[in-house]
Design an enzyme around this catalytic site. Structure first.
Site, mmCIF file in Angstrom:
data_model
loop_
_atom_site.group_PDB
_atom_site.id
_atom_site.type_symbol
_atom_site.label_atom_id
_atom_site.label_comp_id
_atom_site.label_asym_id
_atom_site.label_seq_id
_atom_site.Cartn_x
_atom_site.Cartn_y
_atom_site.Cartn_z
ATOM 1 C CG ASP A 130 2.801 -1.459 -8.239
ATOM 2 O OD1 ASP A 130 2.177 -1.542 -7.178
ATOM 3 O OD2 ASP A 130 4.034 -1.545 -8.336
ATOM 4 C CG ASP A 232 2.256 0.170 -2.834
ATOM 5 O OD1 ASP A 232 3.462 -0.087 -2.914
ATOM 6 O OD2 ASP A 232 1.796 1.137 -2.205
ATOM 7 C CD GLU A 286 5.037 -3.236 -0.337
ATOM 8 O OE1 GLU A 286 6.206 -2.915 -0.464
ATOM 9 O OE2 GLU A 286 4.126 -2.399 -0.363
ATOM 10 C CG HIS A 360 10.037 -0.357 -6.770
ATOM 11 N ND1 HIS A 360 9.430 -1.586 -6.581
ATOM 12 C CD2 HIS A 360 9.270 0.526 -6.087
ATOM 13 C CE1 HIS A 360 8.362 -1.434 -5.834
ATOM 14 N NE2 HIS A 360 8.236 -0.157 -5.512
ATOM 15 C CG ASP A 361 10.043 -0.295 -2.480
ATOM 16 O OD1 ASP A 361 10.077 0.832 -3.011
ATOM 17 O OD2 ASP A 361 8.987 -0.907 -2.247
#
Ligand code: GLC
Length: 584
Positions: A130, A232, A286, A360-361
């Site tokens: 990430d 991210d 993202e 994870h979100d």
């Protein structure tokens, strides 16, 4: 011999037009799409905090992942994405990085990481890290120095508004109780910008020195042998530094005003030139916004990234203006399917898509898109797995979904850990809103639902840790766990493995043309995949009732490749949450 001139002219134009066609629009029913390893893998997302604790502190770690490498291999997985494991105060679980070039002590050491990388390589599994590039932690040395004085060489690594100019122009912030994106810093008599929490100052990409430091750091990880990055909040890195006024009510449309700043793609192209193009890497942004915006990241001609994920399908069915509050009336399934069809067609000519139903979100996919009632848990988990692994896009599959983990559904705010939930709760409270209603909604949508520990076996804390875990394990671990399902041929886990094999053995599932069938069916997601003369039909019943489907396709002689019941329906009806893949 007399040649008919006009015939020759006609022949020339026919050939020329055929030539043009195949150049501008690759026929997706044959294999003209460029093959790449990152189009063919399933990316298994590991949330290290919650995967496996090796040292008994209640938090997952790198050695814990090492102890589960064979399990990951047994899933038929060929790539992983690790959420941030860098040094960090962990106020946003690692998305607040204080040192990009070191491992957070709670997760282990750099030597542990090297051993993990080696272990993955030995098993032929690619590793994506990430990369949090929009902001760092306020504990990062860059910010610590910058916030001491305007003379610091790091001052310009961040965005500041000098207080002598008065109040800064309003900017929204997602993790701030006052939803205000500027924070005053006394030592420099200026405000710094933070689109996320005040402990996550935004990095100033206008500054070439910052960009070079970032590229150097990225090269360091790639030189170690990392195979790619999940980037991210990348869409936010460029800001309009003329700071035009923006409306105060963002009204859920964050992407419109804040993402895709004026120099975003200059930066991504520079990053590609300076770093990414030198390695054979997978990159996924993202991204935010509509097809046109997202496509810019992945159109090969633009030389930016390989993949991007969008939010249109995953954020579907929430009440507008009320962050992640599920609409009690449910969601429009026909519209939802059309979103997938739209995003598939976006990448017919250029670029490549992604598919995910959780991360994870997000909450657990079973609770949000399937049905976690005991009688439907297994069927609907398998059905959702069939969807993810049968689309024309790289699947991103969240750890634990392969055993059908479900939302933990906390009752009280004190049970939550997540900065997003706590911020939103404080905002609802400050406005005198209905807190009970808010907490009910969050049982469906909050992020902590997807962050509870991996359920390995029936022992204490689901075999995740012998100490009290940072978030409790879901009480259903006594029945929903890897050990039990591993032995059961018909388990959700073994269905996942079978579906993985099917995708690997059938190129049509990766590259084949996607075509939505019976699009107005309000229960069934049906589509065909087609490549080089091979055609599959996928039928997925999203309802708890028996549903009928009108495909107009003769399935009487079709072969069933996979099915989540002991016998597949072949009479135009589907059992509750039934999933079937036919070869026609
Ligand atoms: C991304 C991450 C999320 C994080 C946020 C701030 O959306 O996926 O977990 O909280 O960015 O970095």
């Amino acid at each position: 011999m007399r040649i008919n001139k006009s015939l020759l002219v006609i022949l020339f134009f026919v050939l020329a037009s055929l030539g043009c066609k195949s150049k501008s629009k690759p026929a997706t029913t044959n294999s003209t799409i460029e093959k790449k390893w990152w189009k063919e893998v399933t990316v298994y997302q590991i949330y290290p905090r919650s995967f496996k604790d090796s040292d008994g502190d209640g938090v997952g770690d790198v050695k814990g992942i090492i102890s589960k490498l064979d399990y990951i291999k047994s899933l038929g997985i060929d790539a992983v994405w690790l959420n941030p494991i860098y040094a960090s105060p962990q106020k946003d679980n690692g998305y607040d990085i204080s040192d990009y070039e070191n491992i957070h002590p709670q997760f282990g050491t750099m030597a542990d990481f090297d051993a993990l990388l080696k272990g993955f390589k030995e098993r032929g599994i690619k590793v994506m890290m990430d990369m949090v590039l929009n902001h760092c932690s306020s504990e990062h040395k860059w910010f610590k120095e910058a916030s001491k004085s305007r003379e610091s060489p790091y001052y310009n690594y961040f965005h500041w508004w000098p207080a002598e100019k008065g109040e800064p122009p309003y900017r929204w912030s997602i993790f701030d109780e006052k939803a205000y994106g500027w924070e005053f810093n006394k030592a420099t008599n200026s405000y710094y910008l933070h689109y996320f929490a005040d402990f996550q100052p935004d990095l100033n990409w206008e500054n070439p020195a910052l960009r070079q430091d970032i590229y150097k750091m990225m090269r360091m990880w790639l030189d170690k042998g990392v195979d790619g990055f999940r980037m991210d909040a990348l869409a936010f890195i460029s800001k309009d530094t003329t700071w035009p006024p923006l409306p105060k009510e963002y009204n859920g449309n964050w992407g419109l005003y804040y993402a895709s700043g004026p120099r975003l793609h200059d930066y991504v192209q520079e990053m590609n030139r300076e770093v990414l193009s030198k390695y054979d890497v997978a990159t996924v942004a993202e991204a935010m916004g509509d097809v046109e915006r997202v496509k810019k990241f992945v159109d090969e001609d633009r030389k930016e990234l390989n993949m991007a994920y969008h939010f249109e399908a995953i954020d579907f069915g929430y009440l507008p203006g009320e962050y992640k509050m599920p609409d009690p009336k449910g969601y429009d399934f026909v519209k939802w399917k059309s979103i997938y069809a739209k995003w598939d067609s976006a990448f017919i000519d250029k670029g490549w898509g992604t598919i995910y139903l959780a991360n994870h979100d997000q909450p657990r996919m079973l609770t949000r898109w399937g049905n976690d009632a005991p009688e439907f848990r297994d069927y609907s988990s398998k059905m959702l797995t069939t969807l993810i692994l049968s689309m024309r896009a790289t699947p991103y599959y969240y750890f634990g979904d392969e055993i059908g983990m479900s939302n933990i559904k906390f009752d009280r705010v004190e049970q939550y850990n997540d900065v997003e939930l706590l911020t939103n709760y404080a905002q609802v409270k400050a406005k005198g809103g209905d807190l009970k209603r808010f907490l009910e909604g969050m049982k469906i949508s909050s992020r902590d639902n997807g962050r509870t520990p991996m359920q390995w076996d029936t022992t204490l804390n689901a075999g995740f840790s012998n100490a009290k875990p940072w978030l409790p394990a879901n009480a259903n671990y006594t029945t929903v766990n890897v050990a039990v399902q591993d032995k059961d041929k018909s388990s959700v886990l073994n269905y996942f493995r079978k579906m993985q094999r099917l995708r690997k053995e059938n190129e049509v599932l990766v590259y084949g043309k996607f075509n939505l069938v019976d699009p107005n069916n309000s229960d069934v997601f049906a589509y065909t995949r087609e490549l080089n003369g091979k055609k599959l039909l996928v039928l997925l019943n999203f309802s708890k009732n028996i549903a009928s489907v009108k495909t107009g396709i003769d399935i009487s002689k079709a072969k069933v490749l996979i099915n989540n019941y002991s016998a597949a329906s072949n009479n135009g009806t589907l059992k509750p949450y039934e999933a079937i893949v036919f070869e026609l």
